[in-house]
Structures are given as structure tokens and as C-alpha cells.
Design an enzyme around this catalytic site. Sequence first.
Site, PDB file in Angstrom:
ATOM      1  N   HIS A   1       8.617  -5.920   4.454  1.00  0.00           N
ATOM      2  CA  HIS A   1       8.465  -7.373   4.405  1.00  0.00           C
ATOM      3  C   HIS A   1       9.780  -8.101   4.712  1.00  0.00           C
ATOM      4  O   HIS A   1      10.226  -8.943   3.937  1.00  0.00           O
ATOM      5  CB  HIS A   1       7.972  -7.811   3.019  1.00  0.00           C
ATOM      6  CG  HIS A   1       6.593  -7.344   2.680  1.00  0.00           C
ATOM      7  ND1 HIS A   1       6.105  -7.317   1.374  1.00  0.00           N
ATOM      8  CD2 HIS A   1       5.580  -6.895   3.450  1.00  0.00           C
ATOM      9  CE1 HIS A   1       4.869  -6.863   1.368  1.00  0.00           C
ATOM     10  NE2 HIS A   1       4.526  -6.600   2.626  1.00  0.00           N
TER      11      HIS A   1
ATOM     12  N   ASN B   1      -0.599  -2.698   8.803  1.00  0.00           N
ATOM     13  CA  ASN B   1      -0.369  -2.911   7.379  1.00  0.00           C
ATOM     14  C   ASN B   1      -1.563  -2.465   6.532  1.00  0.00           C
ATOM     15  O   ASN B   1      -2.556  -1.936   7.048  1.00  0.00           O
ATOM     16  CB  ASN B   1      -0.011  -4.385   7.116  1.00  0.00           C
ATOM     17  CG  ASN B   1      -1.155  -5.346   7.430  1.00  0.00           C
ATOM     18  OD1 ASN B   1      -2.319  -4.966   7.467  1.00  0.00           O
ATOM     19  ND2 ASN B   1      -0.820  -6.602   7.670  1.00  0.00           N
TER      20      ASN B   1
ATOM     21  N   ALA C   1       7.851 -14.750  10.712  1.00  0.00           N
ATOM     22  CA  ALA C   1       8.403 -14.620   9.355  1.00  0.00           C
ATOM     23  C   ALA C   1       9.907 -14.830   9.307  1.00  0.00           C
ATOM     24  O   ALA C   1      10.465 -15.094   8.232  1.00  0.00           O
ATOM     25  CB  ALA C   1       8.059 -13.243   8.781  1.00  0.00           C
TER      26      ALA C   1
ATOM     27  N   VAL D   1       2.225  -2.973  19.236  1.00  0.00           N
ATOM     28  CA  VAL D   1       0.816  -2.903  19.595  1.00  0.00           C
ATOM     29  C   VAL D   1       0.301  -4.336  19.625  1.00  0.00           C
ATOM     30  O   VAL D   1       0.847  -5.203  18.923  1.00  0.00           O
ATOM     31  CB  VAL D   1       0.036  -2.049  18.562  1.00  0.00           C
ATOM     32  CG1 VAL D   1       0.220  -2.581  17.149  1.00  0.00           C
ATOM     33  CG2 VAL D   1      -1.443  -1.973  18.898  1.00  0.00           C
TER      34      VAL D   1
ATOM     35  N   ALA E   1       5.053  -6.003  24.030  1.00  0.00           N
ATOM     36  CA  ALA E   1       5.637  -4.723  24.437  1.00  0.00           C
ATOM     37  C   ALA E   1       4.675  -3.559  24.271  1.00  0.00           C
ATOM     38  O   ALA E   1       4.734  -2.581  25.024  1.00  0.00           O
ATOM     39  CB  ALA E   1       6.916  -4.455  23.639  1.00  0.00           C
TER      40      ALA E   1
END
Length: 610
Positions: free
Chosen positions: A543, A101, A578, A93, A45
Site C-alpha cells: 500500500h 490484490n 495513490a 497488466v 505496459a
Amino acid sequence: MTTNPAAEFAQKQFDFLVVGGGPAGLAVATRLSERADLVVGVLEAGQAAFGDDKVEIPGLAGTGLDTELDWQFRTLPQAGLDGRAIPWGRGKVLGGSSALNYMTWNRASRHDYDEWEKLGNAGWGWDGLLPFFKKSETFHPPDDATKATGRIASHADAGDLGRDGPVQVCYPKQYSASHLLWHDTLNAVGVKSNDAHMAGDNTGCWTSVASVEPASFTRSYGANAYYEPVASRPNLVVLTGAEAREVLLVEANGGWKAKGVRFLHDGVEYNASASREVVLSCGSLQSPQLLELSGVGGEKVLTAAGIPVKVDNPNVGENLQDHLTTALVFEVDPSLQTPEDLRFPEVLAAAKEEYARSRTGLLATVPVSISYVPLDRYIPSETMKTMLSSSTGSDHVAERDEARRRRFVEQANELGHVEFIFDLGNWGVGFVPDPSGKTKYGSMLQIIQYPFSRGHLHVKPKTQDGSDSLTAALDIDPQYFGGHRGQLDLEIAAHAHLFAEKIAATQPLAGIIRSQVHPTPSEVDSESGLRDWLKRAMTTDWHPVGTCAMGGRAGVDGGVVDERLRVYGVEGLRVVDASVMPLQISAHLQATVYAIAEKGAHMILEDLGA
């Protein structure tokens, strides 16, 4: 003649479509495209950000948040946090959140991954994951001078880390003034330095490895580590600016099969096809969102959102777990340089000049002062037992709940239940610094690693104003300090806060601290005052995990994907990111996400056969 990249993408015959060009998606796509007979497409995106200082310069980490590089999600108001809605930054991005991060590169303890396997997810223990951790990374050993300055043990030469993977990782050569005091201070409060923190036990204090390429000292992340070196492969096609809106499912063999993806590009809808599989790598927020938008989720949620139900699985979007963090802020020695000095144009200009010249200075400094401390260091065992017995609900709601209880009681002296980080600068939520910039600050972060708080996120009907925004169409409710046993997180945070104050009051770190300014002593001079402040100051550590969890022995009754990461009830559809983690881990996530992606790609190719 102009070309339409979205139309060309939609017309291409792909074997695999990967949705999400973040760290997991780019790793999966890169590995699949190593087979020249497979054509792989990636939908992302966001746009590429190669050469963007906000991404590439380590000392500017965090400046990409709340910009065009960020989805800018927010949670629902949290009752446990005084009704506050919390910003949840996620990378929009190429490279995803690995572009935004703070580059911490670490692993959880062996036990954390072994718990995944004990739930019935074969191959997901430490031994099964270690080869894929190593496959993702190239570790650059420090020289003797760096070892001595950073208090780095020689374990890095013992084979714990990979030497030929895409992500470049190293120890920085330059450290902040506070880090030079870190080990001695933690040792003084009884926390030992860990000489092998990447080898299956991360408890103790240590100097962190960073996902940084050492020669240029620039961020190493999904886009420049995995994709950029192979961007010329004719069988790998990446389309940026493409928002996936639905996985296209067709009826097959009495069930459903994924055949492609509907996506939006420059306001126009297209369909892309995949003859073999669709792989969702959109992260813990958007992989479950896309499943629900495609008709895979709980019947009540989908019906309320006006989405036809194809696969009724109420586990989609549930089991949301996040690391909860607060930051104590201290006034420090005014002679120290801090990252916040970069807000002054003359300081930033000088820092950029130094960085360009020698790759040193403020722009080459990253947070590396890490410590994972077991519960028994700050909560007496009898207190822990009382806390657990006084909380509401059954101890055996599910196997996952039992695993969390076991960590709390039986392994209180073995696991890193709370992470402590000290860094120069102001990290405090709600704290207003001296606007003149003359006062310098340092922050002690305390981050709960094994939260009892469990939340969920789900799609909702289109907004009343007619907006088609994916961000606006998602309700995120982590239920901080809420739900089954969530109050235990508040109790742990309160005890950990007192230990953080103890660290800050201990030499040699105490030598650079002038006073505590957030919270003020009067705000936390009672148990109730401390808990009230924690509710005002607690925030996310970015997270989130668990929303498309591996079901293990419970299968579809306990999760969203099986141990091969295949979505229950849909042929040809997997989730690799994740969100598949059934239990939160005691670590920053990025190294584990890459390992999941490497293992996921390996399984896809394995299932494909020769």
C-alpha cells in the site's frame, strides 16, 4: 496486410493521454471518453488478462504476484529489517494492481480524508470524496441468510454505498471456518462489531465487502469494470505492451508544457501527442519515476542520473509511506480446509469443478475477517507519551508530521491505528511450513496504518550491464523503522503483537488453534527478542502512497501537485493515483484510488469547461 498498433497509436490525434492502465488510469480514461468530442489514449505496459484464472477467480488471489503480471520490484536492503530487501509486487497488466490484490473493499475513517483537506487541499475531505466513492461502485446488498451467516449489519441498505458504478462489490455468501468465529472473539477482547464500517468510522471489527461480481463470483477490477464495457468507443484507444519512458515537455509561457509521451513497444520507440493534457496514473512507484525521467524532480537526483533538469522539485519521489505488516502463524485444526490445500492437484481440480458448478468452495472464499483497533486498546496513554517524547527530532518538521503526531496522541482512542486480520493459511515471512501439507495453518496479520517511517524512491543511472529495465532503474527505500520517528513503528508493532496473541488465545477462535509456530515462544520471550523477530518478519502490505503528494498550503515547497492534481511547474500535466495522497490512511487502498480517479476526472472535465 498486417498493422502496427503502436505506429497507429502514435499517429492518432489525442486530446488526452493517460499513462498507466491500472484502476486509476482506466477510470480516468473511461470518464473522459464519455464526452464524444474528446479522444483519449491509454498506454499500459502490461497485457490484458481477461479470462486468466490467476486474476478472475477470487480464491486464487495472490497467485499473479511474481509472474508476468507483476513488475516484480524490490526495495533496497532495509537497515531496520535486518538488511532484507522486500519484494514489492505491482500490477503489470491491464487493470494494474486491482488485478492482483485480495479484493478488500473498504474506506478509511472520515478523519483521514479530512486531514488531507486541513493541509490546504480544498475538496479532499470526507464530504468532498464521498460522492466519488459512491460513483465508482455498485453495491449488491446481501440477502438475509448472508447477513446472518457473515454477521453483517443492515447498514448496507442505508445509502452509504453506490448503486450504479462500474466496480461490482458485495459480501461473499460463503465464509471460512475461522471467520464464523471472528466477531465473537473480537467482542470478547473488548472490540465491538461496527455496524456501519463504510460510513466514516472504520474502527471495530466487521466483515469486509469484496470487489467481486456476485452472480459469477469473479473479480471486479479496473479492466473488466471500467474499460471492457466501453472498449468499443471510437474515441477511447488502449495500447498494451507500451512502456512510457518520458513525458515530452516543451517550453511555453516561460515554463514547460506537456505535449505527449515517448514510449517503447516491442523494442521500438514512438512518440504520441496530446493536445490538452497528459495524465500520469502509474502508481506511487512509477508516476514519480516517470516525472524524474522527464526532467521533473530534485536537481541532485536528476543530475546524478544524467537527466537534464527542467523543473527542480525535490519533493518528487519523497514522502513514501507504506503499511507495515507482520503475521503470526498458528497450527490449526487439521480437519479445516485452507487455501494452501489448492497446491495439491487433486484438491485444485475438485475445487475448480465445484467453483464451475456452483461458485462455492475454496475458490469462492476470500479474506473478510477485519478489525481496526485504536492504540489505547493495547498501549497505555502514559506509555504513548513516553514513546513520543523519547524519539528523536522535532514535533513540527512539517504540517504532515504534526498531523501524524496528533493521530498518535490526541486520537489514540478514535482511529484504527492497527488492522488485525485472521485468515486460514500461512502468511508468515520466513516461516517454512510442513512440506507434507498435513499440518494446517492460520495467520493473524497486524498491519500498522499510520506509519511514522518515511522513505523515498528515485531513478538511478542505467544499470552497468546496459539494461534498459524500468524496474532495475528505480531505487526504492521505504526506510522501514528508520528516519524521523520510525522507531515508533517498531514500538507500536511490539505492543500490537501482544494484542494479536491475546486475540488468538481467546474463545471461540482459540478453539481451532493448536499452537503458535511463528514466532515460537522462545523467540519472543523478551522485549528484545520480540523486536528482533519483528525486524525479521515485517514486510509490506502493498500500500505505498505519497510520492507525488498534494502540496496544500505549502504548495511546491510541500508537494508535487496542487489540489487539482496539476503538477507544479508544468502546464497540461496531472497525476491521478495513490501517489497524490499526502498522508497514509487507515484502509486498504483500492476503493480510495477509484474515488481519487473519479474526482480527478471530474476536475479535468470541470477545468475543461463546456
